[in-house]
Design an enzyme around this catalytic site. Sequence first.
Site, PDB file in Angstrom:
ATOM      1  N   LYS A   1       0.876  -1.271   0.073  1.00  0.00           N
ATOM      2  CA  LYS A   1      -0.231   0.043   0.027  1.00  0.00           C
ATOM      3  C   LYS A   1       0.942   1.101  -0.175  1.00  0.00           C
ATOM      4  O   LYS A   1       1.886   1.319   0.772  1.00  0.00           O
ATOM      5  CB  LYS A   1      -0.891   0.115   1.095  1.00  0.00           C
ATOM      6  CG  LYS A   1      -1.864   1.385   1.306  1.00  0.00           C
ATOM      7  CD  LYS A   1      -2.934   1.170   1.973  1.00  0.00           C
ATOM      8  CE  LYS A   1      -2.556   0.921   3.580  1.00  0.00           C
ATOM      9  NZ  LYS A   1      -3.835   1.270   4.540  1.00  0.00           N
ATOM     10  N   SER A   2       0.595   2.189  -1.084  1.00  0.00           N
ATOM     11  CA  SER A   2       1.555   3.344  -0.881  1.00  0.00           C
ATOM     12  C   SER A   2       0.591   4.571  -1.322  1.00  0.00           C
ATOM     13  O   SER A   2      -0.840   4.420  -1.443  1.00  0.00           O
ATOM     14  CB  SER A   2       2.675   3.014  -1.791  1.00  0.00           C
ATOM     15  OG  SER A   2       3.287   4.288  -1.793  1.00  0.00           O
TER      16      SER A   2
END
Length: 296
Positions: free
Chosen positions: A206-207
């Site tokens: 997740k970014s």
Amino acid sequence: MADKEGLKTAKNYRPEIPFAGGRLPGGIKGVGGLDWGMQRRMTHIFRPDDGKTVMLAFDHGYFMGSTSGLERLDLLIPELMDGVDVLMGTRGAFRTCVPSGNRCGLALRVSSGSSVLDDDLSHEVVAVGIEDALRLDADAMAVQVFIGADGEKESISNLSRCINEGLTYGIPTLGVVAVGKQMERTPRYFKLATRMIAELGAQIVKSYFCDELDEIVAACPVPIVLAGGKKLPEKDALEMVRRAMDCGVSGVDMGRNVFQSACPAAMARAVSMIVHADASAAEAWEAFREISHEKT
Ligand code: 5RP
């Protein structure tokens, strides 16, 4: 011995060429080498028909306590869970506020160790054991990874422990890029953090949205989901989701931009239109306005 001498800047990302590694039906990338059970859990996170996901993140309480929009999880989650694919929360929230009969995938927050009272949030531990993740029927374990922060080594150790145990028992690990206070949200930073998390063995990363996101996605051999980040006007948030999907992310894991929206259910539906129906930001924004109007 690894060293930093003579490192050249990577530039040949070829984002226009789809990922060539192992894929599941629906195009979930990077899962070819996983055990059957882990592949099955990945399909509880990413829809098998399109390989995409809309995750609702409400795990903020693990370090913020009750935050705006999450005051009453017992009322919020039942209202939103039919409109999203995955619920991302803490074990305390699931066991007390979320109906066990829901059909959503479950991403379990397993790392913790700091609070908003701390000046440095980067010192965490793995607080939820794999046994409890199995007991909760989790489809992924979420670990904060603070690349470049004071707690970098601890968070990499936490991530690796979850990956090791997850591979043993068949639960994917979601590595969450946590931007330490002293870190710049630059493409260079996100290219480093996302690729490290994937190379260390996480099955999902997740970014955050940034320039060159297409290159970041191309260089990451597992699915990237977009964290929503701080609350934006709904129209801007939908445009961000559209741009991120166009860059090749496999969906979103949004919290504040949904549960702090004027109409969370409408926002979840609008986001899902972009992620799963390839709607334009304008179409999603129009749907948000119509659904909001109906509900208010
Ligand atoms: C909190 C988290 C959240 O899961 C993540 O940041 C997504 O939430 P938001 O869209 O509100 O940023 O990791 O630490």
